[in-house]
Design a protein around this motif. Structure first.
Motif, mmCIF file in Angstrom:
data_model
loop_
_atom_site.group_PDB
_atom_site.id
_atom_site.type_symbol
_atom_site.label_atom_id
_atom_site.label_comp_id
_atom_site.label_asym_id
_atom_site.label_seq_id
_atom_site.Cartn_x
_atom_site.Cartn_y
_atom_site.Cartn_z
ATOM 1 N N SER A 11 -5.409 -2.182 8.341
ATOM 2 C CA SER A 11 -5.311 -2.923 7.090
ATOM 3 C C SER A 11 -3.874 -3.372 6.906
ATOM 4 O O SER A 11 -2.954 -2.714 7.352
ATOM 5 N N GLY A 12 -3.685 -4.459 6.259
ATOM 6 C CA GLY A 12 -2.358 -5.012 6.062
ATOM 7 C C GLY A 12 -1.950 -5.014 4.603
ATOM 8 O O GLY A 12 -1.705 -6.069 4.028
ATOM 9 N N ARG A 13 -1.873 -3.844 4.016
ATOM 10 C CA ARG A 13 -1.474 -3.772 2.608
ATOM 11 C C ARG A 13 -0.028 -4.219 2.451
ATOM 12 O O ARG A 13 0.805 -3.975 3.305
ATOM 13 N N ALA A 14 0.261 -4.844 1.313
ATOM 14 C CA ALA A 14 1.619 -5.316 1.041
ATOM 15 C C ALA A 14 2.498 -4.225 0.442
ATOM 16 O O ALA A 14 3.714 -4.264 0.560
ATOM 17 N N SER A 15 1.873 -3.243 -0.195
ATOM 18 C CA SER A 15 2.633 -2.160 -0.811
ATOM 19 C C SER A 15 1.745 -0.934 -0.949
ATOM 20 O O SER A 15 0.529 -1.013 -0.765
ATOM 21 N N ALA A 16 2.346 0.179 -1.322
ATOM 22 C CA ALA A 16 1.583 1.418 -1.499
ATOM 23 C C ALA A 16 0.585 1.313 -2.648
ATOM 24 O O ALA A 16 -0.406 2.038 -2.683
ATOM 25 N N SER A 17 0.819 0.410 -3.588
ATOM 26 C CA SER A 17 -0.086 0.274 -4.738
ATOM 27 C C SER A 17 -1.300 -0.609 -4.434
ATOM 28 O O SER A 17 -2.230 -0.665 -5.226
ATOM 29 N N ASP A 18 -1.313 -1.274 -3.299
ATOM 30 C CA ASP A 18 -2.453 -2.097 -2.888
ATOM 31 C C ASP A 18 -3.617 -1.163 -2.582
ATOM 32 O O ASP A 18 -3.490 -0.224 -1.794
ATOM 33 N N ALA A 19 -4.770 -1.406 -3.188
ATOM 34 C CA ALA A 19 -5.911 -0.497 -3.072
ATOM 35 C C ALA A 19 -6.739 -0.675 -1.796
ATOM 36 O O ALA A 19 -7.655 0.101 -1.554
ATOM 37 N N SER A 20 -6.452 -1.668 -0.977
ATOM 38 C CA SER A 20 -7.310 -1.930 0.178
ATOM 39 C C SER A 20 -7.284 -0.784 1.192
ATOM 40 O O SER A 20 -6.317 -0.041 1.295
ATOM 41 N N TYR A 21 -8.377 -0.667 1.925
ATOM 42 C CA TYR A 21 -8.602 0.447 2.829
ATOM 43 C C TYR A 21 -9.560 -0.007 3.914
ATOM 44 O O TYR A 21 -10.546 -0.688 3.621
ATOM 45 N N TYR A 22 -9.332 0.341 5.147
ATOM 46 C CA TYR A 22 -10.336 0.213 6.194
ATOM 47 C C TYR A 22 -10.891 1.607 6.408
ATOM 48 O O TYR A 22 -10.144 2.544 6.677
ATOM 49 N N VAL A 23 -12.216 1.735 6.301
ATOM 50 C CA VAL A 23 -12.856 3.031 6.523
ATOM 51 C C VAL A 23 -13.977 2.841 7.537
ATOM 52 O O VAL A 23 -14.857 2.013 7.350
ATOM 53 N N ILE A 24 -13.905 3.616 8.600
ATOM 54 C CA ILE A 24 -14.973 3.660 9.587
ATOM 55 C C ILE A 24 -15.724 4.942 9.302
ATOM 56 O O ILE A 24 -15.157 6.028 9.367
ATOM 57 N N ASN A 25 -16.997 4.822 8.957
ATOM 58 C CA ASN A 25 -17.780 5.952 8.465
ATOM 59 C C ASN A 25 -19.118 6.042 9.194
ATOM 60 O O ASN A 25 -19.794 5.027 9.386
ATOM 61 N N ASN A 26 -19.493 7.254 9.583
ATOM 62 C CA ASN A 26 -20.791 7.495 10.224
ATOM 63 C C ASN A 26 -21.030 6.541 11.391
ATOM 64 O O ASN A 26 -22.038 5.852 11.444
ATOM 65 N N SER A 27 -20.098 6.509 12.318
ATOM 66 C CA SER A 27 -20.172 5.581 13.439
ATOM 67 C C SER A 27 -20.079 6.324 14.766
ATOM 68 O O SER A 27 -19.888 7.535 14.806
ATOM 69 N N THR A 28 -20.173 5.563 15.842
ATOM 70 C CA THR A 28 -19.964 6.084 17.182
ATOM 71 C C THR A 28 -18.940 5.195 17.870
ATOM 72 O O THR A 28 -19.067 3.974 17.843
ATOM 73 N N LEU B 158 -7.502 4.723 18.200
ATOM 74 C CA LEU B 158 -8.220 4.331 16.993
ATOM 75 C C LEU B 158 -7.545 3.144 16.314
ATOM 76 O O LEU B 158 -8.186 2.360 15.631
ATOM 77 N N GLY B 159 -6.247 3.018 16.480
ATOM 78 C CA GLY B 159 -5.527 1.886 15.912
ATOM 79 C C GLY B 159 -4.043 2.072 16.019
ATOM 80 O O GLY B 159 -3.551 3.112 16.470
ATOM 81 N N ARG B 160 -3.320 1.033 15.594
ATOM 82 C CA ARG B 160 -1.867 1.087 15.515
ATOM 83 C C ARG B 160 -1.433 0.184 14.368
ATOM 84 O O ARG B 160 -2.100 -0.811 14.064
ATOM 85 N N PRO B 161 -0.349 0.524 13.705
ATOM 86 C CA PRO B 161 0.069 -0.248 12.532
ATOM 87 C C PRO B 161 0.790 -1.532 12.921
ATOM 88 O O PRO B 161 1.788 -1.492 13.627
ATOM 89 N N TRP B 162 0.276 -2.662 12.460
ATOM 90 C CA TRP B 162 0.994 -3.908 12.726
ATOM 91 C C TRP B 162 1.914 -4.257 11.564
ATOM 92 O O TRP B 162 2.714 -5.184 11.656
ATOM 93 N N GLY B 163 1.816 -3.524 10.474
ATOM 94 C CA GLY B 163 2.698 -3.758 9.339
ATOM 95 C C GLY B 163 2.826 -2.512 8.482
ATOM 96 O O GLY B 163 2.083 -1.535 8.647
ATOM 97 N N ASP B 164 3.782 -2.563 7.555
ATOM 98 C CA ASP B 164 3.957 -1.455 6.615
ATOM 99 C C ASP B 164 2.705 -1.249 5.767
ATOM 100 O O ASP B 164 1.976 -2.191 5.479
ATOM 101 N N TYR B 165 2.480 -0.023 5.379
ATOM 102 C CA TYR B 165 1.429 0.379 4.452
ATOM 103 C C TYR B 165 0.008 0.225 4.995
ATOM 104 O O TYR B 165 -0.950 0.204 4.231
#
Length: 121
Positions: A1-18, A33-40
């Motif tokens: 996810s590419g949130r702009a700040s800590a207060s940004d509510a966005s989230y990527y959630v992988i749930n019940n998967s294979t 599983l991933g790597r951060p392309w940006g802050d937050y």
């Protein structure tokens, strides 16, 4: 996810998967599983089965000269399989509880027109 700040509510959630390779020729530990392309960046993987294609570190830096891990939130909760085992990257966390669907979709998500309840468990 590419949130702009800590207060940004966005989230990527992988749930019940294979998470698995498509063929037997995928080398063990060859994927993350991933790597951060940006802050937050914020990602959670929960209740997911992982084969040994997932590296034991789980998560990777952007690159060694520019890791981008200072403000990321990468977490896991109750995953299973060989890919869920091992010493995870120092910037990742073991979550104490799963991410609730309301944290992702907001309150009142049950009646939102964009939610197909047949996919919600």
């Amino acid at each position: 996810s590419g949130r702009a700040s800590a207060s940004d509510a966005s989230y990527y959630v992988i749930n019940n998967s294979t998470i698995a390779g498509t063929t037997s020729s995928v080398a063990a530990g060859s994927h993350y599983l991933g790597r951060p392309w940006g802050d937050y960046a914020r990602v959670a993987v929960q209740h997911t089965s992982m084969t040994n294609v997932i590296n034991s570190a789980g998560w990777s830096q952007w690159q060694s000269s520019d890791p981008r891990t200072d403000h990321v939130s990468f977490g896991e909760y109750e995953n299973s399989g060989a890919g869920s085992e091992g010493t995870r990257a120092s910037f990742a966390t073991k979550l104490s509880a799963p991410v609730a669907i309301a944290s992702v979709l907001g309150s009142g998500w049950e009646s939102a027109s964009y939610v197909d309840a047949s996919y919600v468990s």
